[in-house]
Design a protein around this motif. Sequence first.
Motif, PDB file in Angstrom:
ATOM      1  N   THR A 181      -1.161 135.111 -20.467  1.00 25.57           N
ATOM      2  CA  THR A 181      -2.144 135.115 -21.552  1.00 25.57           C
ATOM      3  C   THR A 181      -1.452 135.557 -22.840  1.00 25.57           C
ATOM      4  O   THR A 181      -1.487 136.729 -23.213  1.00 25.57           O
ATOM      5  N   ASN A 227      -8.497 138.667 -22.223  1.00 19.90           N
ATOM      6  CA  ASN A 227      -7.812 138.920 -20.954  1.00 19.90           C
ATOM      7  C   ASN A 227      -8.786 139.196 -19.817  1.00 19.90           C
ATOM      8  O   ASN A 227      -8.526 138.827 -18.670  1.00 19.90           O
ATOM      9  N   HIS A 273      -8.769 137.270 -16.265  1.00 18.74           N
ATOM     10  CA  HIS A 273      -8.609 138.069 -15.045  1.00 18.74           C
ATOM     11  C   HIS A 273      -9.806 137.869 -14.119  1.00 18.74           C
ATOM     12  O   HIS A 273      -9.651 137.768 -12.887  1.00 18.74           O
ATOM     13  N   LEU A 308      -2.131 138.814 -14.445  1.00 19.91           N
ATOM     14  CA  LEU A 308      -1.839 138.184 -15.730  1.00 19.91           C
ATOM     15  C   LEU A 308      -0.418 138.525 -16.145  1.00 19.91           C
ATOM     16  O   LEU A 308       0.220 139.420 -15.589  1.00 19.91           O
ATOM     17  N   ALA A 318       0.275 139.396 -19.790  1.00 16.31           N
ATOM     18  CA  ALA A 318      -0.451 139.483 -21.063  1.00 16.31           C
ATOM     19  C   ALA A 318       0.396 140.138 -22.141  1.00 16.31           C
ATOM     20  O   ALA A 318       1.197 141.021 -21.859  1.00 16.31           O
ATOM     21  N   HIS A 338       1.352 143.510 -18.340  1.00 12.36           N
ATOM     22  CA  HIS A 338       1.653 143.284 -19.747  1.00 12.36           C
ATOM     23  C   HIS A 338       3.160 143.232 -19.953  1.00 12.36           C
ATOM     24  O   HIS A 338       3.918 143.912 -19.271  1.00 12.36           O
TER      25      HIS A 338
END
Length: 759
Positions: free
Chosen positions: A413, A443, A447, A461, A463, A476
């Motif tokens: 993402t 997000n 998710h 993810l 992200a 992340h």
Amino acid sequence: MKFKDGYWRMRPGVRADYATSAHDVTTEPGSVRILAPTREIVRRGNTIDGPVLRVDLSSPMPDVVRVRVVHLAGSVPAAPVFDVRDDHPGVEVSVDAGQVSLTSGALTVRAGRDAPWDLSFSAGGRELTRSAGKSLGIMNDQDSRHFLVEQLRLSSGELVYGLGERFGPLVRNGQSVDIWNEDGGTSSEIAYKNVPFYLTNRGYGVFVNHPGRVSFEVGSESVSRVQFSVEGHDLEYLVIHGPTPADVLRRYTALTGRPALPPAWSFGLWLSTSFTTDYDEATVTSFVDGMAERDLPLSVFHFDCFWMRRYRWCDFEWDPEVFPDPEGMLRRLKERGLRVCVWINPYIAQASALFDEGAAAGHLLRRPDGTVWQDDHWQAGRALVDFTSPAAREWYAGKLRGLLDLGVDAFKTDFGERVPTDVAYADGSDPERMHNYYSLLYNQTVHDVLAERRGPGEAVLFARSATVGGQRLPVHWGGDCESTFEAMAESLRGGLSLGLGGFGFWSHDIGGFEGRPDPAVFKRWVAFGLLSSHSRLHGSGSYRVPWLFDEESVDVLRAFTRLKARLMPYLYGAAVQAAREGLPMMRAMPLAFPGDPACAHLDAQYLLGPDLLVAPVLSADGEVTYYVPAGTWTRLLDGESVTGPGWRTERHGFDSLPLLVRPGAVIATGARDDRPDYDYADGVTLNVHEPADGESTTVTVTDSGGRPAAVFEVSREGSRLRARRIEGAPAPWNLCHAGTHAAAAPGTDHIEISLTAKE
């Protein structure tokens, strides 16, 4: 934002109205309301013509105090707001002629009734911080903007950490920080992931519960205070007692949410097509074949932007000229045991068929005049999905379901930072407050659809943007960095800082993103990358397969990928702890060793889980200087002992780096090194390091879903090291100490090793 010119004077055009006293106090069960005038009240006439701040004191959970300040209540936007837990715990409220106090757990807030304004926070008879005279107030500037501002005292020697992903020094003292998500790379003061929460080495943290821009001056406007300000008429902050930094993080994440546990397969090696490189199925197949031929374990293949047609991002359709058979291609990849990730973002290009579809249905963000908001950044005529609309979220999720049905397993993402404020949201949310919050809605939407289709334990993810609450939606990564040692260091600082905001899982582009790393940078980054929570090979205009650098790169990648796989019983245990307690897998040294002043400023080394110290090598020649905390540590890669406290300077080959095991730790390693997801308890080895006589350690080995699979107790009694399995089905397991190995006999749950020959 700075309002003063030095200590005495305000900046030109700024008018300040500070709270002067807790003049009027009322109490209700569990709360205190204070009316704080901004002038001294010496007679009745002083109560006329002047602002009064309403200050509410309450507690959402034990050891946390909430302070909510409101000026003009009718001007406070209703949305968006962060989802913050509120258990309404029992509190003790006391009022007398001199002060009013509220106590939650061990934390007490006291407000003096008389001038000057005084709001103090203490625990265990020790003051933590204080809002003193000329701290809490209203600021109006020459542009008629209205701000609320608070200042909390910094004690001598007090150090501040956190505020989200920050790429400069780990200690925030002396820095000005704006909580405002921007796309700025990793080498500036702006960041993709901004979190208005900080913690200090004095045993507390502060969370400013405001979703929009929060400006922090950390010992930078007033060197003995942390100042935070917001534009508008309301300001809420929560003081969180520790006493340790880990305790503060546990309570902060209990308030704002803890990470979901990522699937075990996501901890393996991810390989990307890279960003602007030319690729098709033949390219992808050649990469996958090349990894297999070189005995390089691969878990995930990622398709970056150009899996879709140019000018049409995001329409979620495979480019038919490059990928004429996407369903077949994904099936062939999955037959090789790979998971598949594809790149997406929340923008809809004008050339995409989804633009007309989304505009007609009202799913795209609009200007106040009702027209669709557009610009030409990134994709020509791009628009943004309005995630405040449930219908728009469902529309977007529906497009993702089609990809999941095709065989996609995860989404990168990207973006979510360049969010305009000259817009009107479907739910009426305030645009300024939505700027950061947008990343959370984006997000969360992705998710949720992954959890719906793949199951909660399978959702993951990759992200880039985040704010408060984003930690619930891992993983992340650090964003766009250069391919240099300096960028490697700044990426590490960003990740450690983010972890101090409750983000448990973090990654980065191995080798760097911009430019092509030289082989030395690539190999050093490989070691760091495989000793991070998640590991991805990705770049911008050049591929990141190791044989394009040199043959040694292949060997280094193989060694560290297999090392990570063997460490998965230990690492997944740390992942479970991150999900349950909010403690990051990659722990900054001040978090891990709060009582050691030598660790206070360290930002080039970290603990991976509770017991492994990692010091990435940030030089081509292999020289690295790092700090060893107290005790006798063990170098994991060669078994040698290293005694602290003290500094060491060493030189390491590309196949090595300082990787130390904490004294007394038991590191569980697995029987497989070819994949991250396997039966961790089957053939597990308990590696015991420098055990203390009379000490015992309980080790829980989870399955790949995070559930306990086996529990062991390891103890030393004089010259005997004993281990026993106390839970779990019968399966082979081993005990190892200082090169001596012993295996449990079939059907037995006990192992002993003699230490006499080793000590």
